[in-house]
Enzyme design. Sequence first.
Site, short mmCIF file in Angstrom:
data_model
loop_
_atom_site.label_atom_id
_atom_site.label_comp_id
_atom_site.label_asym_id
_atom_site.label_seq_id
_atom_site.Cartn_x
_atom_site.Cartn_y
_atom_site.Cartn_z
CB CYS A 1 -8.96 -3.98 -4.12
SG CYS A 1 -7.68 -2.77 -3.75
CG ASN B 1 -0.38 -0.16 2.53
OD1 ASN B 1 0.63 -0.82 2.69
ND2 ASN B 1 -0.98 0.45 3.52
CB ILE B 2 1.72 3.69 -2.29
CG1 ILE B 2 2.58 2.46 -2.70
CG2 ILE B 2 2.54 4.98 -2.38
CD1 ILE B 2 3.02 2.46 -4.16
CD GLU B 3 -1.44 4.72 4.62
OE1 GLU B 3 -0.97 5.56 5.41
OE2 GLU B 3 -2.20 3.79 4.96
CD GLU C 1 -5.58 -5.65 -1.55
OE1 GLU C 1 -4.86 -4.65 -1.34
OE2 GLU C 1 -6.51 -5.97 -0.81
N1 THU Z 1 -5.25 -1.48 2.45
C1 THU Z 1 -4.65 -2.29 1.50
O1 THU Z 1 -3.58 -1.99 0.99
N2 THU Z 1 -5.29 -3.43 1.18
C2 THU Z 1 -6.39 -3.92 1.80
O2 THU Z 1 -6.82 -5.02 1.51
C3 THU Z 1 -7.09 -3.10 2.80
C4 THU Z 1 -6.53 -1.75 3.04
C5 THU Z 1 -4.50 -0.28 2.89
C6 THU Z 1 -5.00 1.04 2.41
C7 THU Z 1 -4.49 1.98 3.47
O3 THU Z 1 -3.18 2.37 3.15
C8 THU Z 1 -4.42 1.13 4.73
O4 THU Z 1 -4.55 -0.21 4.31
C9 THU Z 1 -5.48 1.47 5.75
O5 THU Z 1 -6.75 1.39 5.20
#
Ligand code: THU
Length: 140
Positions: free
Chosen positions: A96, A50-52, A63
């Site tokens: 996703c 995940n990239i915030e 994903e």
């Molecule tokens: N997130 C994912 O990368 N995949 C998931 O299946 C659920 C949520 C990430 C998005 C965000 O960066 C963090 O989790 C908190 O929601």
Amino acid sequence: MSVDEEREEKIVDLIKIADEKLKYAYARYSNIRVVSILISRDGTIYYGVNIENASYGLTICAERVAIFKAVSEGKTNFSKILIYSPDTIPWPCGACRQVMSEFFSSDVEVIIAYKEENKIKYVKTTFEELFPGKYRFKIA
Ligand code: THU
């Protein structure tokens, strides 16, 4: 070793690899780190984290990062996705699931792995179970 035991062993190995990739998760706002491992039908492996973003809304899930990496390299057929987080149970969000539905057939194996009381646990399902009744642009 039975076929089932061999499969379990492979999942445990994949989770170990996912754990090593955790350090790449860019999760400075939520502190929820997620890694996905996507396997194409020809056996190529794609990793995503995940990239915030400071805007929050522009955050992208692990994903979708893996799927977009694969598609941008010409891979659109997949057999398996593993999603791992030590910080939550990483059920894929609705966005996703919709993106997955563009490329995943119903038999794609989906493994959701997480940590509970410092032990690795996982749930194994299929894309059909995760996202029934998918939207299609046209009825084939
Ligand atoms: N997130 C994912 O990368 N995949 C998931 O299946 C659920 C949520 C990430 C998005 C965000 O960066 C963090 O989790 C908190 O929601």
